[in-house]
Design a protein around this motif. Structure first.
Motif, mmCIF file in Angstrom:
data_model
loop_
_atom_site.group_PDB
_atom_site.id
_atom_site.type_symbol
_atom_site.label_atom_id
_atom_site.label_comp_id
_atom_site.label_asym_id
_atom_site.label_seq_id
_atom_site.Cartn_x
_atom_site.Cartn_y
_atom_site.Cartn_z
ATOM 1 N N GLY A 141 0.803 -1.223 0.000
ATOM 2 C CA GLY A 141 0.000 0.000 0.000
ATOM 3 C C GLY A 141 0.830 1.265 0.000
ATOM 4 O O GLY A 141 1.836 1.377 -0.715
ATOM 5 N N SER A 142 0.422 2.232 0.823
ATOM 6 C CA SER A 142 1.141 3.506 0.897
ATOM 7 C C SER A 142 2.551 3.306 1.442
ATOM 8 O O SER A 142 3.467 4.066 1.111
ATOM 9 C CB SER A 142 0.372 4.493 1.772
ATOM 10 N N GLY A 143 2.733 2.282 2.285
ATOM 11 C CA GLY A 143 4.072 1.993 2.797
ATOM 12 C C GLY A 143 5.021 1.592 1.688
ATOM 13 O O GLY A 143 6.187 2.012 1.661
ATOM 14 N N TRP A 144 4.542 0.779 0.757
ATOM 15 C CA TRP A 144 5.375 0.366 -0.373
ATOM 16 C C TRP A 144 5.722 1.570 -1.250
ATOM 17 O O TRP A 144 6.862 1.712 -1.695
ATOM 18 C CB TRP A 144 4.648 -0.701 -1.188
ATOM 19 N N ALA A 145 4.748 2.446 -1.481
ATOM 20 C CA ALA A 145 5.015 3.634 -2.298
ATOM 21 C C ALA A 145 6.091 4.501 -1.656
ATOM 22 O O ALA A 145 7.006 4.993 -2.340
ATOM 23 C CB ALA A 145 3.729 4.432 -2.491
ATOM 24 N N GLU A 146 6.018 4.692 -0.334
ATOM 25 C CA GLU A 146 7.027 5.493 0.352
ATOM 26 C C GLU A 146 8.386 4.796 0.330
ATOM 27 O O GLU A 146 9.426 5.430 0.111
ATOM 28 C CB GLU A 146 6.606 5.749 1.800
ATOM 29 N N TYR A 147 8.375 3.491 0.542
ATOM 30 C CA TYR A 147 9.643 2.744 0.564
ATOM 31 C C TYR A 147 10.384 2.859 -0.759
ATOM 32 O O TYR A 147 11.607 3.015 -0.795
ATOM 33 C CB TYR A 147 9.365 1.280 0.890
ATOM 34 N N GLN A 148 9.648 2.800 -1.866
ATOM 35 C CA GLN A 148 10.286 2.921 -3.174
ATOM 36 C C GLN A 148 11.017 4.245 -3.327
ATOM 37 O O GLN A 148 12.073 4.317 -3.971
ATOM 38 C CB GLN A 148 9.240 2.780 -4.276
ATOM 39 N N ALA A 149 10.458 5.292 -2.723
ATOM 40 C CA ALA A 149 11.048 6.621 -2.882
ATOM 41 C C ALA A 149 12.158 6.903 -1.884
ATOM 42 O O ALA A 149 13.154 7.555 -2.222
ATOM 43 C CB ALA A 149 9.942 7.679 -2.747
ATOM 44 N N THR A 150 11.993 6.417 -0.639
ATOM 45 C CA THR A 150 12.891 6.866 0.433
ATOM 46 C C THR A 150 13.488 5.750 1.270
ATOM 47 O O THR A 150 14.285 6.019 2.165
ATOM 48 C CB THR A 150 12.132 7.806 1.388
ATOM 49 N N ARG A 151 13.097 4.497 1.007
ATOM 50 C CA ARG A 151 13.513 3.343 1.826
ATOM 51 C C ARG A 151 13.068 3.492 3.274
ATOM 52 O O ARG A 151 13.687 3.004 4.199
ATOM 53 C CB ARG A 151 15.031 3.133 1.759
ATOM 54 N N THR A 152 11.924 4.166 3.450
ATOM 55 C CA THR A 152 11.318 4.310 4.772
ATOM 56 C C THR A 152 9.826 4.013 4.679
ATOM 57 O O THR A 152 9.243 4.033 3.590
ATOM 58 C CB THR A 152 11.492 5.731 5.333
ATOM 59 N N VAL A 153 9.200 3.756 5.828
ATOM 60 C CA VAL A 153 7.748 3.703 5.956
ATOM 61 C C VAL A 153 7.358 4.598 7.115
ATOM 62 O O VAL A 153 7.808 4.383 8.241
ATOM 63 C CB VAL A 153 7.236 2.271 6.200
ATOM 64 N N GLY A 155 8.543 7.357 7.716
ATOM 65 C CA GLY A 155 9.791 7.910 8.224
ATOM 66 C C GLY A 155 10.700 6.927 8.930
ATOM 67 O O GLY A 155 11.819 7.291 9.327
ATOM 68 N N ILE A 156 10.268 5.674 9.087
ATOM 69 C CA ILE A 156 11.080 4.662 9.770
ATOM 70 C C ILE A 156 11.960 3.972 8.737
ATOM 71 O O ILE A 156 11.457 3.378 7.781
ATOM 72 C CB ILE A 156 10.182 3.631 10.474
ATOM 73 N N PRO A 157 13.298 4.030 8.882
ATOM 74 C CA PRO A 157 14.202 3.423 7.890
ATOM 75 C C PRO A 157 14.037 1.908 7.831
ATOM 76 O O PRO A 157 13.839 1.235 8.845
ATOM 77 C CB PRO A 157 15.594 3.796 8.406
ATOM 78 N N LEU A 158 14.110 1.367 6.612
ATOM 79 C CA LEU A 158 14.025 -0.065 6.388
ATOM 80 C C LEU A 158 15.201 -0.516 5.525
ATOM 81 O O LEU A 158 15.795 0.289 4.801
ATOM 82 C CB LEU A 158 12.709 -0.423 5.690
ATOM 83 N N PRO A 159 15.545 -1.804 5.567
ATOM 84 C CA PRO A 159 16.676 -2.286 4.767
ATOM 85 C C PRO A 159 16.389 -2.229 3.270
ATOM 86 O O PRO A 159 15.230 -2.199 2.839
ATOM 87 C CB PRO A 159 16.863 -3.727 5.247
ATOM 88 N N GLU A 160 17.452 -2.234 2.490
ATOM 89 C CA GLU A 160 17.328 -2.285 1.034
ATOM 90 C C GLU A 160 16.807 -3.655 0.607
ATOM 91 O O GLU A 160 16.898 -4.640 1.335
ATOM 92 C CB GLU A 160 18.701 -2.042 0.385
ATOM 93 N N GLY A 161 16.275 -3.685 -0.616
ATOM 94 C CA GLY A 161 15.972 -4.957 -1.250
ATOM 95 C C GLY A 161 14.613 -5.554 -0.951
ATOM 96 O O GLY A 161 14.326 -6.678 -1.383
ATOM 97 N N LEU A 162 13.747 -4.851 -0.231
ATOM 98 C CA LEU A 162 12.417 -5.384 0.048
ATOM 99 C C LEU A 162 11.518 -5.237 -1.178
ATOM 100 O O LEU A 162 11.655 -4.297 -1.964
ATOM 101 C CB LEU A 162 11.787 -4.668 1.235
ATOM 102 N N ARG A 163 10.585 -6.181 -1.339
ATOM 103 C CA ARG A 163 9.635 -6.156 -2.448
ATOM 104 C C ARG A 163 8.235 -5.855 -1.937
ATOM 105 O O ARG A 163 7.947 -6.005 -0.746
ATOM 106 C CB ARG A 163 9.627 -7.495 -3.187
ATOM 107 N N ASP A 164 7.373 -5.457 -2.860
ATOM 108 C CA ASP A 164 5.977 -5.228 -2.520
ATOM 109 C C ASP A 164 5.389 -6.516 -1.952
ATOM 110 O O ASP A 164 5.441 -7.577 -2.579
ATOM 111 C CB ASP A 164 5.212 -4.809 -3.779
ATOM 112 N N GLY A 165 4.848 -6.441 -0.741
ATOM 113 C CA GLY A 165 4.259 -7.605 -0.099
ATOM 114 C C GLY A 165 5.177 -8.357 0.827
ATOM 115 O O GLY A 165 4.748 -9.316 1.484
#
Length: 318
Positions: A141-153, A155-165
């Motif tokens: 959802g919106s978390g995936w859209a944010e992650y694609q742009a900033t690698r965060t959800v 504002g919380i940083p997440l690791p590289e390489g995650l996929r939708d779902g």
């Protein structure tokens, strides 16, 4: 639904008049009543919350509604309230449910009017907190859209390489501020939630939300389901006890997926086919430019959506 048409769209019927109750508010989906003898502006001890069959998407209430949706969601919410009260084997989490029967002599007497029985709950009035408590266990959802742009959800940083779902390394608590009626809720940081409700309350909201998500996720997994994300609302009762309110873990407040499809699906749509109104959203996105009034939903879209709501209830509660 009334049969009167306005530009070929069915006009939803007004909330029913209920003996002993006075209608005070209608949202996109639910109707709220207070006891008929409540003084204007007074604070009632109890409320009647009625789940209609209305369905909304893209900030519009659509026509027609989904048959039995209110009953299906209320039944599921009541089941989850019972599980979280201790039926799942863990400690009880207080909720806002109040008695819906009283004894008259030796006979039980229903307090919920016949016209809305099965789709209504009598609940205690609470001092509701202005925080919508969102927990995300999976990236979508919106978390995936944010992650694609900033690698965060949120504002919380997440690791590289995650996929939708993908499953997140750990569930994330991402609160939102409940905006005034007619405005959109706003994602906020935990620090902002502290400013709004105080440190102790903000921490309690976070901790109980993560606990409920953990417990509900385990229950869903036992039934071959994934609870991808969900949202909760809480208030304080008259004794100052933090209390779970509103609906809980329904298809309207949560995203559920089939676990086997998530493991074996080859596309995001196959992996994350949700047990909610996603069928409606997808059809609207393909047939409406979001200008003016949305079109009437076709019969097959209504039927398929109802089936998804019903399937989730059966799989969780059977």
């Amino acid at each position: 639904m009334r049969t009167t048409r306005d530009n070929e769209r069915v006009i939803p019927a007004p909330p029913p008049a209920l003996d002993g109750w006075r209608h005070v508010y209608s949202g996109k989906v639910r109707d709220l009543y207070v006891p008929a003898d409540t003084a204007e502006g007074g604070q009632p001890a109890h409320l009647l919350v009625v789940a209609s069959d209305r369905v909304s998407a893209f900030d519009h209430v659509l026509s027609p509604g989904i048959p039995d949706k209110g009953v299906l969601l209320t039944t599921l919410s009541l089941w989850w309230f019972d599980q979280l009260a201790g039926a799942d084997g863990e400690h009880g989490i207080p909720n806002h449910l109040a008695a819906d029967h009283i004894l008259v002599g030796d006979e039980p007497h229903e307090l919920i009017p016949d016209a809305v029985r099965g789709r209504a709950m009598i609940v205690r009035s609470l001092d509701m907190q202005p925080i919508e408590c969102v927990v995300r266990g999976y990236l979508t959802g919106s978390g995936w859209a944010e992650y694609q742009a900033t690698r965060t959800v949120c504002g919380i940083p997440l690791p590289e390489g995650l996929r939708d779902g993908d499953r997140l390394p750990e569930p994330l608590y991402t609160p939102a501020y409940k905006a005034p009626m007619g405005e959109h809720d706003e994602n906020i940081t935990f620090e902002r939630s502290v400013e709004l409700v105080g440190e102790d309350t903000a921490a309690a909201l976070r901790d109980v939300s993560l606990e409920i998500y953990r417990r509900a996720s385990a229950t869903a997994e036992e039934r071959g389901l994934i609870l991808a994300d969900t949202k909760f609302e809480f208030g304080f009762d008259a004794e100052g006890v933090l209390t779970l309110a509103d609906e809980v873990l329904t298809s309207d407040s949560s995203r559920y997926w089939d676990a086997e499809s998530w493991r074996t699906g080859t596309t995001p749509a196959a992996r994350m086919a949700s047990f909610d109104k996603q069928i409606v959203r997808d059809w609207l996105a393909a047939h409406w430019d979001k200008q003016g009034e949305p079109p009437t939903l076709p019969d097959d879209i209504v039927t398929r959506t109802r089936a998804r709501y019903a399937e989730l209830l059966e799989r969780l509660t059977s």
